[in-house]
Design an enzyme around this catalytic site. Structure first.
Site, PDB file in Angstrom:
ATOM      1  N   ASP A  57     -24.815  -2.583  19.478  1.00  0.00           N
ATOM      2  CA  ASP A  57     -25.779  -1.503  19.842  1.00  0.00           C
ATOM      3  C   ASP A  57     -24.770  -0.258  20.823  1.00  0.00           C
ATOM      4  O   ASP A  57     -23.680  -0.763  21.049  1.00  0.00           O
ATOM      5  CB  ASP A  57     -26.777  -1.984  20.936  1.00  0.00           C
ATOM      6  N   ASP A  58     -25.337   0.799  21.098  1.00  0.00           N
ATOM      7  CA  ASP A  58     -25.028   1.743  22.208  1.00  0.00           C
ATOM      8  C   ASP A  58     -23.726   2.526  21.831  1.00  0.00           C
ATOM      9  O   ASP A  58     -22.723   3.074  22.576  1.00  0.00           O
ATOM     10  CB  ASP A  58     -24.649   0.752  23.505  1.00  0.00           C
ATOM     11  N   HIS A  71     -30.563   4.217  17.405  1.00  0.00           N
ATOM     12  CA  HIS A  71     -30.933   3.727  18.566  1.00  0.00           C
ATOM     13  C   HIS A  71     -31.254   4.566  19.751  1.00  0.00           C
ATOM     14  O   HIS A  71     -31.218   4.405  21.041  1.00  0.00           O
ATOM     15  CB  HIS A  71     -29.574   2.952  19.199  1.00  0.00           C
ATOM     16  N   HIS A 117     -31.608   6.894  25.303  1.00  0.00           N
ATOM     17  CA  HIS A 117     -31.628   5.540  26.103  1.00  0.00           C
ATOM     18  C   HIS A 117     -32.074   5.573  27.258  1.00  0.00           C
ATOM     19  O   HIS A 117     -31.823   4.569  28.128  1.00  0.00           O
ATOM     20  CB  HIS A 117     -30.165   5.026  26.079  1.00  0.00           C
ATOM     21  N   HIS A 133     -22.693  -5.416  21.715  1.00  0.00           N
ATOM     22  CA  HIS A 133     -22.680  -3.956  21.919  1.00  0.00           C
ATOM     23  C   HIS A 133     -21.399  -3.420  21.848  1.00  0.00           C
ATOM     24  O   HIS A 133     -20.351  -4.312  21.660  1.00  0.00           O
ATOM     25  CB  HIS A 133     -22.896  -3.676  23.421  1.00  0.00           C
TER      26      HIS A 133
END
Length: 376
Positions: free
Chosen positions: A177-178, A227, A231, A334
């Site tokens: 992720d991210d 994603h 955020h 991540h």
């Protein structure tokens, strides 16, 4: 229907039937520098004006190797370094010289049939059919001799040596992720070195900033997923119930512009519980998105700086806890420095446990969300 076809394929090596009257001959043909293959006419199966013959008739005639893969659902016919790889679910074939062509296998009476002209031409053979002439004594003797010869060649011990059935390993999904960010390159380098694949849930602004890395991960066989843009919990989960879907749609369009991949797989920031109430999930469904959470959390966001080895330990603990479970293993990580540092150890451990690190496959989507929402 596809399941039935694959079942027939998977057990084919155990259901070998040698039919009476099957005969073939292989001889040199100096006129065109090809070997001549001859098959009895009663072996022929015609579909859409294309002649097919049972796969074993061709395999035995040219002493080829047959590789049946349960993982890729394919049949591979190989002679030395030359091969043809038929997809059993799509009408296409890949070749050892790098082409992808439109062609297919046929299935009938628990037999696999190859397109005769296509296969023979690729391997350098001239193929013809023989009509049995019972009144010609010389021809009959030749056919009987050939039949005895071939019958010896295709005895079961011989055929077992010619066939490989590739076992399907349990699959683990490494998800990141991210990203992308400055730590994406060492992660991609490790995945490439370890022959592992990942699934990357990326943020829209960072995809623009690191577009070359996004293109690289797609080219190297990883799956690009979505994603969000911001955020931000407040912007995503408060107000308009379509907020999440709108951010995922913007992320989707940016990814499509950069890579040409139209991805609909999402992972919402912080996981889907407790934020993704019914109305927010309805929004994703309306826009045609899927949503993944995870079942193994590495807590790499917590330990990336203080104790990266805890990331590795959490993977081992999670794998042991889920051992024997029928649920696919989806690991949350991540794109950060700590994960990049311990990723080689993680992959080595997973390989040692018999897992294959595979990317998400949109053609084989399965539910993996905390709400058990089967729509997603």
């Amino acid at each position: 229907m596809k399941k039935l076809v694959w079942f027939i394929l998977a057990v084919f090596t155990l259901l070998i039937i040698i039919k009476d009257g099957e005969a073939l001959a292989v001889e040199n043909n100096n006129n065109n520098d090809k070997q001549a293959l001859s098959f009895h006419k009663d072996l022929e199966l015609v579909d859409d004006h294309i002649s097919y013959i049972p796969i074993w008739s061709f395999v035995d005639a040219i002493d080829a190797e047959l590789v049946i893969s349960q993982k890729t659902k394919s049949v591979k016919l190989q002679i030395d370094s030359n091969w043809l790889l038929f997809s059993t679910e799509e009408e296409r074939v890949e070749t050892s010289d790098g082409r992808t062509l439109s062609n297919k296998l046929l299935y009938k009476d628990e037999n696999i049939y190859l397109p005769l002209q296509f296969v023979s031409d690729y391997f350098g053979y001239k193929a013809t059919f023989m009509t049995q002439e019972k009144n010609n004594n010389d021809k009959k003797v030749i056919e009987e001799r050939d039949y005895i010869q071939i019958e010896k060649e295709v005895s079961k011990p011989e055929r077992k040596e010619k066939v490989k059935v590739e076992e399907q390993k349990p699959v683990v999904y490494l998800t990141f992720d991210d990203g992308p960010n400055e730590h994406i390159v060492p992660i991609l380098d490790t995945l490439k070195e370890k022959q592992a694949k990942g699934t990357f849930f990326m943020l829209e602004p960072l995809m623009k900033k690191y577009s070359n890395e996004v293109i690289r991960l797609v080219n190297e066989g990883h799956y690009p997923a979505l994603h969000s843009v911001t955020h931000d919990k407040d912007k995503l989960y408060l107000g308009d119930p379509l907020n999440v879907a709108k951010e995922m749609e913007k992320t989707r369009k940016t990814l499509l512009e950069i890579t040409g991949v139209d991805s609909t797989l999402t992972r919402v920031p912080y996981g889907s519980k407790p934020f993704m109430k019914d109305s927010l999930r309805d929004g994703l469904v309306t826009k045609g998105f899927q949503m993944w959470d995870w079942n193994l959390d590495t807590f790499d966001w917590k330990y990336q700086s203080s104790n990266p080895q805890m990331i590795f330990q959490n993977v081992k603990n999670g794998v042991k806890a889920l051992k024997g479970s029928k649920e696919p293993l989806v690991i949350l990580m991540h794109v950060n420095k700590g994960t990049a540092a311990v990723l080689p150890d993680i992959i080595d451990y997973l390989h040692g446990q018999g897992y294959e690190c595979a990317p998400y496959n949109p053609n084989s989507h399965f539910m993996m969300n905390f709400w058990n929402d089967e729509r997603l």
